[in-house]
Write a protein that holds these residues in place. Structure first.
Motif, short mmCIF file in Angstrom:
data_model
loop_
_atom_site.label_atom_id
_atom_site.label_comp_id
_atom_site.label_asym_id
_atom_site.label_seq_id
_atom_site.Cartn_x
_atom_site.Cartn_y
_atom_site.Cartn_z
N ASP A 1 0.71 -1.14 -0.07
CA ASP A 1 -0.05 0.27 -0.09
C ASP A 1 0.68 1.20 -0.04
N GLU A 2 1.87 1.19 0.68
CA GLU A 2 2.75 2.48 1.06
C GLU A 2 3.74 2.60 -0.18
N SER A 3 4.22 1.54 -0.58
CA SER A 3 5.44 1.51 -1.38
C SER A 3 5.33 0.74 -2.84
N MET A 4 5.13 -0.37 -2.74
CA MET A 4 5.20 -1.16 -3.93
C MET A 4 4.08 -0.59 -4.97
N LEU A 5 2.88 -0.84 -4.64
CA LEU A 5 2.18 -0.23 -5.70
C LEU A 5 2.09 1.22 -6.07
N PRO A 6 2.06 1.90 -5.08
CA PRO A 6 2.20 3.48 -5.68
C PRO A 6 3.46 3.68 -6.74
N VAL A 7 4.53 3.20 -6.41
CA VAL A 7 5.87 3.22 -7.18
C VAL A 7 5.63 2.68 -8.57
N SER A 8 4.94 1.25 -8.40
CA SER A 8 4.92 0.61 -9.73
C SER A 8 3.98 1.34 -10.68
N HIS A 9 2.68 1.64 -10.21
CA HIS A 9 1.51 2.22 -10.97
C HIS A 9 2.22 3.73 -11.65
N MET B 1 -1.80 12.70 -20.81
CA MET B 1 -1.29 11.78 -19.95
C MET B 1 -0.21 12.23 -18.97
N GLN B 2 0.58 13.00 -19.61
CA GLN B 2 1.74 13.45 -18.62
C GLN B 2 1.45 14.43 -17.48
N ALA B 3 0.30 15.16 -17.83
CA ALA B 3 -0.62 16.11 -16.86
C ALA B 3 -0.96 15.06 -15.73
N ARG B 4 -1.76 14.15 -16.35
CA ARG B 4 -2.44 13.24 -15.18
C ARG B 4 -1.42 12.42 -14.30
N LEU B 5 -0.26 12.12 -14.84
CA LEU B 5 0.71 11.57 -14.16
C LEU B 5 1.53 12.31 -13.01
N ARG B 6 1.51 13.50 -13.73
CA ARG B 6 2.29 14.72 -12.52
C ARG B 6 1.48 14.85 -11.18
N GLU B 7 0.11 14.73 -11.75
CA GLU B 7 -0.77 14.82 -10.52
C GLU B 7 -0.76 13.74 -9.39
N SER B 8 -0.65 12.81 -10.02
CA SER B 8 -0.55 11.42 -9.49
C SER B 8 0.81 11.29 -8.50
N LEU B 9 1.75 11.75 -9.23
CA LEU B 9 2.99 11.70 -8.58
C LEU B 9 3.15 12.78 -7.32
N ALA B 10 2.59 13.76 -7.35
CA ALA B 10 2.43 14.95 -6.55
C ALA B 10 1.79 14.37 -5.32
N SER B 11 0.80 13.49 -5.45
CA SER B 11 -0.33 13.03 -4.27
C SER B 11 0.77 12.20 -3.50
N VAL B 12 1.45 11.15 -4.25
CA VAL B 12 2.15 9.96 -3.76
C VAL B 12 3.45 10.71 -2.94
N GLU B 13 4.14 11.62 -3.53
CA GLU B 13 5.20 12.23 -2.73
C GLU B 13 4.62 12.95 -1.59
N ALA B 14 3.45 13.68 -1.67
CA ALA B 14 2.98 14.25 -0.49
C ALA B 14 2.58 13.28 0.90
N ALA B 15 2.13 12.26 0.16
CA ALA B 15 1.60 11.23 1.21
C ALA B 15 3.01 10.68 1.78
#
Length: 421
Positions: A248-256, A306-320
Protein backbone atom coordinates in the motif's frame (compact mmCIF):
# COMPACT_ATOMS: atom_id res chain seq x y z
CA UNK A 1 41.64 4.13 -8.37
CA UNK A 2 40.00 2.22 -11.24
CA UNK A 3 39.15 3.64 -14.65
CA UNK A 4 35.43 3.97 -13.85
CA UNK A 5 36.16 5.97 -10.70
CA UNK A 6 38.61 8.18 -12.59
CA UNK A 7 35.93 8.86 -15.21
CA UNK A 8 33.39 9.77 -12.53
CA UNK A 9 35.92 11.95 -10.71
CA UNK A 10 36.68 13.77 -13.94
CA UNK A 11 32.96 14.45 -14.26
CA UNK A 12 32.89 15.83 -10.74
CA UNK A 13 30.96 13.03 -9.05
CA UNK A 14 33.61 11.63 -6.70
CA UNK A 15 34.49 13.45 -3.52
CA UNK A 16 37.97 13.49 -1.98
CA UNK A 17 37.30 10.52 0.29
CA UNK A 18 36.25 8.36 -2.63
CA UNK A 19 32.53 8.62 -1.89
CA UNK A 20 30.40 9.22 -4.96
CA UNK A 21 28.40 12.42 -4.50
CA UNK A 22 24.68 12.43 -5.35
CA UNK A 23 23.90 13.66 -8.84
CA UNK A 24 21.24 16.18 -9.78
CA UNK A 25 18.12 15.23 -11.69
CA UNK A 26 19.45 16.93 -14.83
CA UNK A 27 22.66 14.88 -14.64
CA UNK A 28 20.69 11.68 -14.22
CA UNK A 29 18.44 12.59 -17.14
CA UNK A 30 21.50 13.08 -19.32
CA UNK A 31 22.70 9.65 -18.22
CA UNK A 32 19.27 8.18 -19.03
CA UNK A 33 19.41 9.72 -22.50
CA UNK A 34 22.76 8.06 -23.13
CA UNK A 35 21.35 4.72 -21.98
CA UNK A 36 18.21 5.23 -24.08
CA UNK A 37 20.32 5.77 -27.19
CA UNK A 38 22.15 2.50 -26.56
CA UNK A 39 18.89 0.69 -25.78
CA UNK A 40 17.33 2.01 -28.98
CA UNK A 41 20.10 0.53 -31.13
CA UNK A 42 19.30 -2.96 -29.84
CA UNK A 43 15.53 -2.67 -29.27
CA UNK A 44 14.54 -4.37 -32.53
CA UNK A 45 16.87 -7.32 -31.86
CA UNK A 46 15.67 -7.60 -28.26
CA UNK A 47 12.09 -7.73 -29.53
CA UNK A 48 12.77 -10.11 -32.43
CA UNK A 49 14.74 -12.63 -30.37
CA UNK A 50 12.78 -12.15 -27.12
CA UNK A 51 16.11 -11.68 -25.38
CA UNK A 52 17.19 -9.77 -22.31
CA UNK A 53 18.29 -6.18 -23.16
CA UNK A 54 21.82 -6.86 -21.92
CA UNK A 55 23.37 -3.81 -23.60
CA UNK A 56 20.85 -1.41 -22.03
CA UNK A 57 21.19 -2.96 -18.57
CA UNK A 58 24.99 -2.85 -18.81
CA UNK A 59 24.72 0.84 -19.72
CA UNK A 60 22.45 1.44 -16.71
CA UNK A 61 25.14 -0.10 -14.49
CA UNK A 62 27.87 1.99 -16.06
CA UNK A 63 25.79 5.14 -15.51
CA UNK A 64 24.89 3.97 -11.97
CA UNK A 65 21.17 4.43 -12.64
CA UNK A 66 20.08 1.48 -10.50
CA UNK A 67 20.78 3.45 -7.30
CA UNK A 68 19.11 6.69 -8.43
CA UNK A 69 16.31 6.33 -5.87
CA UNK A 70 18.47 5.10 -2.96
CA UNK A 71 19.02 7.83 -0.31
CA UNK A 72 22.35 9.62 -0.35
CA UNK A 73 23.11 8.22 3.11
CA UNK A 74 23.56 4.81 1.46
CA UNK A 75 25.53 6.20 -1.48
CA UNK A 76 22.62 6.67 -3.89
CA UNK A 77 21.37 9.82 -5.57
CA UNK A 78 18.22 10.28 -3.49
CA UNK A 79 16.20 11.13 -6.60
CA UNK A 80 12.51 11.85 -6.08
CA UNK A 81 9.80 9.60 -7.47
CA UNK A 82 8.96 12.28 -10.04
CA UNK A 83 12.59 12.34 -11.13
CA UNK A 84 12.71 8.55 -11.49
CA UNK A 85 9.49 8.69 -13.53
CA UNK A 86 11.23 11.06 -15.93
CA UNK A 87 14.10 8.59 -16.24
CA UNK A 88 11.62 5.80 -17.04
CA UNK A 89 9.87 7.94 -19.67
CA UNK A 90 13.24 8.71 -21.28
CA UNK A 91 14.41 5.08 -21.27
CA UNK A 92 11.10 3.91 -22.78
CA UNK A 93 11.70 6.01 -25.86
CA UNK A 94 14.69 3.78 -26.59
CA UNK A 95 13.47 0.32 -25.54
CA UNK A 96 10.20 -0.49 -23.77
CA UNK A 97 11.47 -3.73 -22.22
CA UNK A 98 14.60 -2.09 -20.81
CA UNK A 99 12.53 0.75 -19.36
CA UNK A 100 10.03 -1.63 -17.79
CA UNK A 101 12.85 -3.63 -16.21
CA UNK A 102 14.20 -0.38 -14.76
CA UNK A 103 10.77 0.63 -13.42
CA UNK A 104 10.23 -2.80 -11.83
CA UNK A 105 13.67 -2.63 -10.25
CA UNK A 106 12.92 0.73 -8.66
CA UNK A 107 9.61 -0.53 -7.24
CA UNK A 108 11.61 -3.16 -5.36
CA UNK A 109 14.31 -0.73 -4.23
CA UNK A 110 11.73 1.49 -2.57
CA UNK A 111 10.36 -1.44 -0.55
CA UNK A 112 13.74 -1.97 1.10
CA UNK A 113 14.37 1.76 1.54
CA UNK A 114 10.97 2.40 3.14
CA UNK A 115 10.63 -0.75 5.24
CA UNK A 116 14.08 -2.20 5.88
CA UNK A 117 16.39 0.74 6.56
CA UNK A 118 16.35 0.07 10.33
CA UNK A 119 17.48 -3.55 9.94
CA UNK A 120 21.28 -4.02 9.89
CA UNK A 121 21.22 -6.72 7.17
CA UNK A 122 18.95 -4.59 4.96
CA UNK A 123 21.09 -1.49 5.49
CA UNK A 124 24.21 -3.42 4.50
CA UNK A 125 22.39 -4.81 1.45
CA UNK A 126 21.37 -1.32 0.30
CA UNK A 127 24.99 -0.20 0.46
CA UNK A 128 26.03 -3.30 -1.47
CA UNK A 129 23.27 -2.71 -4.00
CA UNK A 130 24.62 0.78 -4.65
CA UNK A 131 28.27 -0.26 -4.81
CA UNK A 132 27.65 -3.22 -7.13
CA UNK A 133 24.64 -1.71 -8.98
CA UNK A 134 22.57 -4.83 -8.35
CA UNK A 135 19.42 -5.47 -10.37
CA UNK A 136 16.36 -6.36 -8.24
CA UNK A 137 13.35 -8.38 -9.41
CA UNK A 138 10.19 -9.62 -7.68
CA UNK A 139 8.22 -12.84 -7.32
CA UNK A 140 4.69 -11.95 -6.22
CA UNK A 141 2.55 -14.13 -8.50
CA UNK A 142 1.98 -17.80 -7.72
CA UNK A 143 0.54 -20.83 -9.46
CA UNK A 144 -3.14 -21.47 -8.58
CA UNK A 145 -3.36 -17.86 -7.36
CA UNK A 146 -2.30 -15.99 -10.48
CA UNK A 147 -1.65 -12.26 -10.38
CA UNK A 148 -3.39 -11.60 -7.07
CA UNK A 149 -0.28 -10.51 -5.18
CA UNK A 150 -2.25 -9.97 -1.95
CA UNK A 151 -2.44 -13.71 -1.28
CA UNK A 152 0.19 -16.45 -1.10
CA UNK A 153 0.06 -20.23 -0.95
CA UNK A 154 3.72 -20.78 -0.08
CA UNK A 155 4.86 -20.08 3.47
CA UNK A 156 8.06 -19.20 5.28
CA UNK A 157 9.59 -22.03 7.28
CA UNK A 158 11.53 -20.22 10.01
CA UNK A 159 13.60 -21.91 12.73
CA UNK A 160 16.54 -20.61 14.78
CA UNK A 161 16.57 -17.35 12.77
CA UNK A 162 17.01 -19.25 9.52
CA UNK A 163 14.26 -19.38 6.86
CA UNK A 164 13.44 -21.65 3.94
CA UNK A 165 10.90 -20.98 1.21
CA UNK A 166 9.71 -22.64 -2.01
CA UNK A 167 7.48 -20.81 -4.49
CA UNK A 168 6.03 -21.77 -7.88
CA UNK A 169 5.81 -18.48 -9.74
CA UNK A 170 4.14 -18.34 -13.19
CA UNK A 171 6.12 -15.16 -13.97
CA UNK A 172 9.31 -13.65 -12.59
CA UNK A 173 10.30 -10.83 -14.91
CA UNK A 174 14.01 -11.00 -15.85
CA UNK A 175 14.46 -13.41 -12.93
CA UNK A 176 17.25 -15.32 -14.64
CA UNK A 177 19.26 -12.10 -14.95
CA UNK A 178 18.44 -10.46 -11.60
CA UNK A 179 20.98 -10.18 -8.78
CA UNK A 180 18.28 -10.38 -6.12
CA UNK A 181 14.59 -11.33 -6.00
CA UNK A 182 12.03 -10.01 -3.52
CA UNK A 183 9.60 -12.85 -2.74
CA UNK A 184 6.15 -12.79 -1.13
CA UNK A 185 5.01 -15.65 1.10
CA UNK A 186 2.73 -16.38 4.04
CA UNK A 187 4.31 -15.41 7.35
CA UNK A 188 4.32 -19.01 8.60
CA UNK A 189 2.72 -22.33 7.54
CA UNK A 190 -0.41 -21.74 9.67
CA UNK A 191 -0.93 -18.13 8.51
CA UNK A 192 -3.89 -17.24 6.27
CA UNK A 193 -3.15 -16.48 2.61
CA UNK A 194 -3.34 -12.71 3.18
CA UNK A 195 -0.87 -12.65 6.09
CA UNK A 196 2.22 -12.12 3.96
CA UNK A 197 5.82 -11.03 4.29
CA UNK A 198 8.39 -9.88 1.73
CA UNK A 199 11.78 -11.61 1.63
CA UNK A 200 14.91 -10.06 0.13
CA UNK A 201 16.70 -13.01 -1.51
CA UNK A 202 20.05 -12.35 -3.22
CA UNK A 203 20.87 -14.91 -5.88
CA UNK A 204 23.49 -16.43 -3.58
CA UNK A 205 20.62 -17.46 -1.27
CA UNK A 206 18.13 -18.71 -3.86
CA UNK A 207 17.90 -20.98 -6.89
CA UNK A 208 15.64 -20.79 -9.92
CA UNK A 209 14.34 -23.66 -12.02
CA UNK A 210 12.82 -22.44 -15.28
CA UNK A 211 9.20 -23.45 -15.96
CA UNK A 212 7.96 -22.51 -19.41
CA UNK A 213 9.08 -19.98 -21.99
CA UNK A 214 8.46 -16.31 -22.82
CA UNK A 215 7.29 -16.02 -26.42
CA UNK A 216 4.81 -13.14 -26.26
CA UNK A 217 3.09 -10.44 -28.29
CA UNK A 218 5.12 -7.62 -26.73
CA UNK A 219 7.49 -6.67 -23.89
CA UNK A 220 9.50 -9.63 -25.11
CA UNK A 221 12.76 -8.46 -23.58
CA UNK A 222 11.43 -8.64 -20.01
CA UNK A 223 11.91 -12.43 -20.16
CA UNK A 224 9.09 -13.05 -17.68
CA UNK A 225 8.83 -16.82 -17.78
CA UNK A 226 7.81 -18.91 -14.80
CA UNK A 227 10.19 -20.42 -12.23
CA UNK A 228 10.32 -22.71 -9.27
CA UNK A 229 12.11 -20.59 -6.68
CA UNK A 230 13.73 -21.92 -3.53
CA UNK A 231 15.49 -19.65 -1.05
CA UNK A 232 17.04 -19.82 2.37
CA UNK A 233 18.85 -17.35 4.59
CA UNK A 234 18.77 -15.23 7.72
CA UNK A 235 15.59 -13.98 9.34
CA UNK A 236 16.81 -10.40 8.80
CA UNK A 237 16.25 -10.88 5.09
CA UNK A 238 12.49 -10.80 5.83
CA UNK A 239 11.30 -7.18 5.87
CA UNK A 240 9.70 -6.41 9.26
CA UNK A 241 6.58 -4.68 7.89
CA UNK A 242 3.60 -6.78 6.76
CA UNK A 243 3.47 -7.06 2.99
CA UNK A 244 0.05 -5.40 2.97
CA UNK A 245 1.68 -2.25 4.38
CA UNK A 246 4.64 -2.49 1.99
CA UNK A 247 2.31 -2.86 -0.99
CA UNK A 248 0.00 0.00 0.00
CA UNK A 249 2.69 2.49 0.97
CA UNK A 250 5.51 1.65 -1.42
CA UNK A 251 5.25 -1.09 -4.04
CA UNK A 252 1.94 -0.20 -5.68
CA UNK A 253 2.31 3.61 -5.66
CA UNK A 254 5.75 3.34 -7.24
CA UNK A 255 4.73 0.57 -9.65
CA UNK A 256 1.63 2.34 -10.95
CA UNK A 257 3.40 5.67 -11.42
CA UNK A 258 6.60 4.31 -12.97
CA UNK A 259 4.77 1.85 -15.22
CA UNK A 260 2.64 4.77 -16.38
CA UNK A 261 5.80 6.75 -17.12
CA UNK A 262 7.08 3.85 -19.25
CA UNK A 263 3.82 3.62 -21.17
CA UNK A 264 3.83 7.37 -21.77
CA UNK A 265 7.43 7.14 -23.00
CA UNK A 266 6.48 4.42 -25.49
CA UNK A 267 3.54 6.48 -26.74
CA UNK A 268 5.71 9.61 -26.94
CA UNK A 269 8.25 7.89 -29.15
CA UNK A 270 5.48 6.69 -31.46
CA UNK A 271 4.01 10.21 -31.61
CA UNK A 272 7.42 11.72 -32.37
CA UNK A 273 7.79 9.29 -35.27
CA UNK A 274 4.32 10.17 -36.53
CA UNK A 275 5.04 13.87 -36.14
CA UNK A 276 8.17 13.56 -38.26
CA UNK A 277 6.25 11.58 -40.88
CA UNK A 278 3.58 14.31 -40.90
CA UNK A 279 6.20 17.03 -41.35
CA UNK A 280 7.80 15.13 -44.22
CA UNK A 281 4.39 14.87 -45.91
CA UNK A 282 3.76 18.59 -45.43
CA UNK A 283 7.12 19.49 -46.99
CA UNK A 284 6.20 17.39 -50.03
CA UNK A 285 3.07 19.46 -50.66
CA UNK A 286 3.68 23.04 -49.46
CA UNK A 287 0.56 25.01 -48.65
CA UNK A 288 -1.68 22.01 -47.98
CA UNK A 289 -1.92 20.04 -44.73
CA UNK A 290 -1.86 16.26 -45.07
CA UNK A 291 -5.13 14.39 -44.29
CA UNK A 292 -3.63 13.15 -41.01
CA UNK A 293 -3.28 16.67 -39.55
CA UNK A 294 -6.19 16.28 -37.12
CA UNK A 295 -4.90 12.92 -35.89
CA UNK A 296 -1.46 14.41 -35.17
CA UNK A 297 -3.02 17.16 -33.10
CA UNK A 298 -5.16 14.68 -31.18
CA UNK A 299 -2.23 12.33 -30.51
CA UNK A 300 -0.02 15.13 -29.14
CA UNK A 301 -2.90 16.40 -27.00
CA UNK A 302 -3.48 12.94 -25.53
CA UNK A 303 0.20 12.47 -24.64
CA UNK A 304 0.28 15.82 -22.88
CA UNK A 305 -2.90 14.97 -21.00
CA UNK A 306 -1.36 11.67 -19.89
CA UNK A 307 1.76 13.49 -18.72
CA UNK A 308 -0.34 15.98 -16.75
CA UNK A 309 -2.36 13.17 -15.19
CA UNK A 310 0.81 11.38 -14.12
CA UNK A 311 2.31 14.56 -12.64
CA UNK A 312 -0.81 14.95 -10.50
CA UNK A 313 -0.54 11.41 -9.13
CA UNK A 314 3.19 11.75 -8.52
CA UNK A 315 2.57 14.88 -6.46
CA UNK A 316 -0.06 13.06 -4.38
CA UNK A 317 2.21 10.08 -3.72
CA UNK A 318 5.14 12.30 -2.75
CA UNK A 319 2.91 14.35 -0.43
CA UNK A 320 1.67 11.17 1.27
CA UNK A 321 5.27 9.97 1.65
CA UNK A 322 6.29 13.28 3.23
CA UNK A 323 3.38 13.03 5.64
CA UNK A 324 4.40 9.49 6.65
CA UNK A 325 7.97 10.63 7.26
CA UNK A 326 6.70 13.50 9.40
CA UNK A 327 4.60 11.10 11.48
CA UNK A 328 7.60 8.82 11.92
CA UNK A 329 9.74 11.75 13.04
CA UNK A 330 7.11 12.58 15.66
CA UNK A 331 6.82 8.86 16.50
CA UNK A 332 3.12 9.01 15.67
CA UNK A 333 1.36 5.71 15.05
CA UNK A 334 0.33 5.14 11.43
CA UNK A 335 -3.17 4.32 12.64
CA UNK A 336 -3.58 8.06 13.23
CA UNK A 337 -3.35 8.72 9.50
CA UNK A 338 -6.65 9.78 7.91
CA UNK A 339 -8.29 6.71 6.36
CA UNK A 340 -10.11 8.78 3.76
CA UNK A 341 -6.80 10.17 2.48
CA UNK A 342 -5.25 6.72 2.02
CA UNK A 343 -8.37 5.43 0.29
CA UNK A 344 -8.36 8.49 -1.96
CA UNK A 345 -4.75 7.93 -3.02
CA UNK A 346 -5.35 4.22 -3.61
CA UNK A 347 -8.34 4.88 -5.86
CA UNK A 348 -6.46 7.67 -7.67
CA UNK A 349 -3.54 5.35 -8.43
CA UNK A 350 -5.93 2.68 -9.69
CA UNK A 351 -7.57 5.23 -11.97
CA UNK A 352 -4.15 6.41 -13.15
CA UNK A 353 -3.20 2.88 -14.17
CA UNK A 354 -6.50 2.36 -15.97
CA UNK A 355 -6.34 5.70 -17.76
CA UNK A 356 -2.74 5.55 -18.93
CA UNK A 357 -2.77 1.86 -19.91
CA UNK A 358 -5.83 2.45 -22.11
CA UNK A 359 -4.93 5.88 -23.49
CA UNK A 360 -1.40 4.89 -24.50
CA UNK A 361 -2.73 2.08 -26.69
CA UNK A 362 -5.19 4.49 -28.31
CA UNK A 363 -2.44 7.04 -28.99
CA UNK A 364 -0.24 4.51 -30.79
CA UNK A 365 -3.20 3.28 -32.83
CA UNK A 366 -3.61 6.91 -33.97
CA UNK A 367 0.06 7.11 -34.95
CA UNK A 368 -0.37 3.97 -37.03
CA UNK A 369 -3.15 5.69 -38.95
CA UNK A 370 -0.93 8.76 -39.42
CA UNK A 371 2.06 6.82 -40.73
CA UNK A 372 0.04 4.27 -42.69
CA UNK A 373 2.09 1.51 -44.28
CA UNK A 374 5.34 3.21 -43.21
CA UNK A 375 4.22 2.67 -39.61
CA UNK A 376 2.87 -0.81 -40.27
CA UNK A 377 6.13 -2.10 -41.75
CA UNK A 378 8.89 -3.11 -39.33
CA UNK A 379 11.84 -1.76 -41.32
CA UNK A 380 11.15 1.97 -41.59
CA UNK A 381 12.05 4.93 -39.34
CA UNK A 382 8.31 5.34 -38.73
CA UNK A 383 7.53 1.79 -37.58
CA UNK A 384 5.19 1.69 -34.55
CA UNK A 385 4.19 -1.98 -34.56
CA UNK A 386 6.56 -2.83 -31.70
CA UNK A 387 5.21 0.11 -29.70
CA UNK A 388 1.65 -1.12 -30.15
CA UNK A 389 2.51 -4.70 -29.24
CA UNK A 390 4.43 -3.60 -26.15
CA UNK A 391 1.57 -1.41 -24.97
CA UNK A 392 -0.97 -4.21 -25.25
CA UNK A 393 0.70 -5.61 -22.12
CA UNK A 394 -0.32 -2.52 -20.13
CA UNK A 395 -3.94 -3.51 -19.38
CA UNK A 396 -2.71 -7.00 -18.35
CA UNK A 397 -0.05 -5.96 -15.82
CA UNK A 398 -2.30 -6.34 -12.79
CA UNK A 399 -5.45 -6.93 -14.81
CA UNK A 400 -7.53 -3.84 -15.51
CA UNK A 401 -10.64 -5.91 -14.75
CA UNK A 402 -9.35 -6.62 -11.24
CA UNK A 403 -8.33 -2.99 -10.74
CA UNK A 404 -11.75 -1.72 -11.82
CA UNK A 405 -13.49 -3.94 -9.27
CA UNK A 406 -11.07 -2.83 -6.56
CA UNK A 407 -11.64 0.82 -7.48
CA UNK A 408 -15.40 0.39 -7.30
CA UNK A 409 -15.03 -0.99 -3.76
CA UNK A 410 -12.87 1.97 -2.77
CA UNK A 411 -15.39 4.42 -4.21
CA UNK A 412 -18.06 3.00 -1.89
CA UNK A 413 -16.10 4.45 1.03
CA UNK A 414 -15.75 7.93 -0.49
CA UNK A 415 -18.32 10.69 -0.14
CA UNK A 416 -17.25 12.36 -3.38
CA UNK A 417 -16.26 10.41 -6.45
CA UNK A 418 -14.82 13.16 -8.63
CA UNK A 419 -13.35 15.80 -6.32
CA UNK A 420 -12.71 19.38 -7.50
CA UNK A 421 -10.05 21.38 -9.34
Amino acid sequence: MNAATQELEAAGHVEGDGVIAPRSESELLEAARRVSAIAGKHAAAVDKDARFPAEAVAAMRTERLFSAMVPASFGGDGLSLTGVARLCETLAQGCASAAMIYAMHQSQVVCIVDHGANVPWQRAFLTRMVNEQLLLASATSEENIGGNMRTSACAVDLADDVFNIEKLAPTISYGTYADCILVTARRHPDAPPSDQVLIVAPRSTCTLESRGTWDTLGMRGTCSQGHRLTASGKAEQILPSPFSKIADESMLPVSHTLWSAVWIGIASDAVNRAHQFFRNQARGKPGALPPSAARVSQAVTLVRMMQARLRESLASVEAAQAERLARQALQTDDSDAPLTASIGIASDLNMLKLAISQSAVHVVQETLMICGMAGYKNDTPFSVGRHLRDLHSAPLMISNDRIELNTANLLLAQRSATGTL
